[in-house]
Motif scaffolding. Structure first.
Motif, mmCIF file in Angstrom:
data_model
loop_
_atom_site.group_PDB
_atom_site.id
_atom_site.type_symbol
_atom_site.label_atom_id
_atom_site.label_comp_id
_atom_site.label_asym_id
_atom_site.label_seq_id
_atom_site.Cartn_x
_atom_site.Cartn_y
_atom_site.Cartn_z
ATOM 1 N N SER A 91 0.865 -1.182 0.000
ATOM 2 C CA SER A 91 0.000 0.000 0.000
ATOM 3 C C SER A 91 0.893 1.221 0.000
ATOM 4 O O SER A 91 1.748 1.358 0.881
ATOM 5 C CB SER A 91 -0.918 0.010 1.221
ATOM 6 O OG SER A 91 -1.591 1.254 1.355
ATOM 7 N N GLY A 93 0.432 4.538 0.626
ATOM 8 C CA GLY A 93 0.349 5.330 1.843
ATOM 9 C C GLY A 93 0.309 4.497 3.101
ATOM 10 O O GLY A 93 0.433 5.030 4.215
ATOM 11 N N GLY A 94 0.098 3.194 2.936
ATOM 12 C CA GLY A 94 0.086 2.292 4.077
ATOM 13 C C GLY A 94 -1.186 2.284 4.896
ATOM 14 O O GLY A 94 -1.276 1.590 5.905
ATOM 15 N N SER A 95 -2.196 3.043 4.449
ATOM 16 C CA SER A 95 -3.417 3.158 5.243
ATOM 17 C C SER A 95 -4.629 2.491 4.613
ATOM 18 O O SER A 95 -5.741 2.608 5.141
ATOM 19 C CB SER A 95 -3.732 4.642 5.487
ATOM 20 O OG SER A 95 -3.925 5.319 4.253
ATOM 21 N N ALA A 100 -4.390 -3.369 5.222
ATOM 22 C CA ALA A 100 -3.959 -3.427 6.619
ATOM 23 C C ALA A 100 -4.603 -4.616 7.330
ATOM 24 O O ALA A 100 -3.952 -5.315 8.116
ATOM 25 C CB ALA A 100 -4.320 -2.120 7.324
ATOM 26 N N THR A 117 5.535 -0.258 1.758
ATOM 27 C CA THR A 117 4.828 1.013 1.812
ATOM 28 C C THR A 117 5.829 2.153 1.701
ATOM 29 O O THR A 117 7.046 1.958 1.819
ATOM 30 C CB THR A 117 4.009 1.148 3.116
ATOM 31 O OG1 THR A 117 3.274 2.373 3.094
ATOM 32 C CG2 THR A 117 4.915 1.124 4.343
ATOM 33 N N THR A 119 5.189 4.879 3.676
ATOM 34 C CA THR A 119 4.887 5.676 4.867
ATOM 35 C C THR A 119 5.263 4.947 6.152
ATOM 36 O O THR A 119 4.686 3.900 6.477
ATOM 37 C CB THR A 119 3.390 6.041 4.897
ATOM 38 O OG1 THR A 119 3.027 6.613 3.634
ATOM 39 C CG2 THR A 119 3.108 7.042 5.997
ATOM 40 N N GLU A 120 6.178 5.510 6.877
ATOM 41 C CA GLU A 120 6.600 4.944 8.146
ATOM 42 C C GLU A 120 5.444 4.921 9.147
ATOM 43 O O GLU A 120 4.642 5.849 9.218
ATOM 44 C CB GLU A 120 7.741 5.774 8.744
ATOM 45 C CG GLU A 120 9.019 5.771 7.945
ATOM 46 C CD GLU A 120 10.095 6.621 8.601
ATOM 47 O OE1 GLU A 120 9.868 7.074 9.745
ATOM 48 O OE2 GLU A 120 11.144 6.843 7.966
ATOM 49 N N SER A 122 2.678 3.441 9.289
ATOM 50 C CA SER A 122 1.300 3.379 8.797
ATOM 51 C C SER A 122 0.642 2.067 9.205
ATOM 52 O O SER A 122 1.286 1.148 9.719
ATOM 53 C CB SER A 122 1.276 3.538 7.275
ATOM 54 O OG SER A 122 2.119 2.591 6.659
ATOM 55 N N ALA A 123 -0.668 1.968 8.965
ATOM 56 C CA ALA A 123 -1.453 0.824 9.438
ATOM 57 C C ALA A 123 -0.934 -0.508 8.906
ATOM 58 O O ALA A 123 -0.985 -1.526 9.603
ATOM 59 C CB ALA A 123 -2.913 1.011 9.048
ATOM 60 N N THR A 125 1.965 -1.482 8.554
ATOM 61 C CA THR A 125 3.205 -1.918 9.214
ATOM 62 C C THR A 125 2.958 -2.586 10.565
ATOM 63 O O THR A 125 3.860 -3.237 11.101
ATOM 64 C CB THR A 125 4.157 -0.727 9.428
ATOM 65 O OG1 THR A 125 3.618 0.141 10.445
ATOM 66 C CG2 THR A 125 4.356 0.059 8.150
ATOM 67 N N GLU A 126 1.773 -2.434 11.142
ATOM 68 C CA GLU A 126 1.539 -2.826 12.527
ATOM 69 C C GLU A 126 1.763 -4.304 12.793
ATOM 70 O O GLU A 126 2.342 -4.696 13.810
ATOM 71 C CB GLU A 126 0.133 -2.428 12.959
ATOM 72 C CG GLU A 126 -0.158 -2.718 14.424
ATOM 73 C CD GLU A 126 -1.519 -2.242 14.875
ATOM 74 O OE1 GLU A 126 -1.865 -2.518 16.049
ATOM 75 O OE2 GLU A 126 -2.245 -1.622 14.074
#
Length: 340
Positions: A91, A93-95, A100, A117, A119-120, A122-123, A125-126
């Motif tokens: 993704s 933007g990672g969101s 996610a 992604t 974006t550091e 971001s969702a 990555t969780e």
């Protein structure tokens, strides 16, 4: 980043080839085997995963590979998503909520999850075991392809370290050369992109087709750049399937855009082009061969880099179309504006 590191997640701003190679080594050391690779994303991020999937699907003898739109992956998850599976989610933007969610569900099934992604924190990555932060803006148009290239590199390493790949060294050489090749290719394309924009600025629909590893670049151009970003009706199909239904729409001046590969499926693309010429359609061809790609990366692996070059240059086509139509690529009717 600190919290992610405490949880054992490796997050890298600039991922070298050696670090991607190390990720595969780590997975195999920890899990002993990789039996399946699932590529998961939405929209353009999903389409950017296709060359890596296509590479594995073409070359693996035992390894299973598949690509999924995220919500379908979530709702109809394959049984093989387990401790011997690698799930690669992407993704920009990672969101993206669906993607996610895919990372969470895959992790719950025991899969090793790798998230790509820009974006550091971001969702996406969780719940990932590894997070790769790709470039997007620091190296000209080549940055736009960093995601596609890095995922393809990871797939190459997975195959090499599990089964071996006869053209592995040629792939490594290609990865070193592809970034400057992209930036060199786009230097020459602006004039023909302006011609494309003038030619298609008033069309009611644009048919887009390609094949092989480039098939999803055609889909992305049609679905994302045309329908999403320009509000131009568009349809896309494989050039092999063109003669099994879609060619009935061919008439004089009907607009078509054909992406021609330099690899084995070029024969299908050429057959489609001949038919478009036969009936004097309003067609444009973007040909990977025009950019000398096989001479740069090698004919044995060129098909996996066709989509990289074609996606790069056609981004400029879209930019010029947006300019002449006074419709910025960032303009939306619904996306980011409504609950849906």
């Amino acid at each position: 980043i600190t919290n992610k590191k405490k949880e054992g997640i490796q997050m890298e701003k600039i991922t070298s080839n050696d670090s991607l190679k190390g990720i595969v080594e780590k997975i195999l050391k920890e899990r002993k085997s990789i039996q399946s690779v699932f590529f998961v994303g939405c929209g353009a991020s999903r389409s950017d995963l296709h060359p890596a999937y296509y590479f594995l699907n073409n070359n693996a003898q035992k390894l299973r590979a598949s690509v999924h739109t995220a919500e379908e992956f979530n709702l109809a998850m394959p049984k093989a998503v387990n401790e011997h599976a690698v799930v690669i989610c992407c993704s920009l933007g990672g969101s993206t909520p669906e993607t996610a969610k895919s990372t969470k569900l895959a992790k719950e099934k025991g899969a090793y999850v790798v998230s790509f992604t820009h974006t550091e924190g971001s969702a996406i990555t969780e719940f990932a075991d590894e997070v790769i932060l790709f470039d997007w803006a620091n190296n000209g148009y080549a940055s736009k392809m960093d995601k596609m290239i890095k995922v393809l590199y990871l797939a190459t390493e997975i195959l090499q370290q599990t089964e071996g790949y006869e053209h592995y060294e040629k792939m490594l050489n290609a990865f070193e050369k592809i970034y400057p090749a992209i930036n060199n290719a786009v230097k020459t394309v602006r004039p023909e992109a302006k011609v494309f924009a003038e030619k298609y600025k008033d069309v009611d629909i644009l048919y887009v087709m390609s094949s092989g590893a480039t098939q999803e670049v055609a889909w992305s151009f049609s679905s994302c750049l045309m329908m999403e970003m320009q509000w131009i009706a568009s349809s896309t199909f494989n050039s092999g399937d063109f003669f099994h239904g879609p060619f009935e729409m061919v008439e004089e001046n009907v607009p078509y855009l054909l992406f021609m590969n330099e690899g084995p499926t070029r024969e299908m693309d050429a057959r489609a082009m001949t038919f478009l010429q036969r009936f004097n359609t309003n067609y444009t061809v973007v040909d990977s061969k025009d950019y000398g790609l096989s001479g740069i990366v090698g004919k044995e692996v060129v098909e996996y880099f066709d989509p990289v070059i074609i996606c790069s240059v056609t981004r400029i086509y879209a930019e010029e179309l947006a300019t002449i139509r006074n419709h910025p690529l960032t303009k939306r009717r619904y996306m980011w504006k409504l609950e849906y």
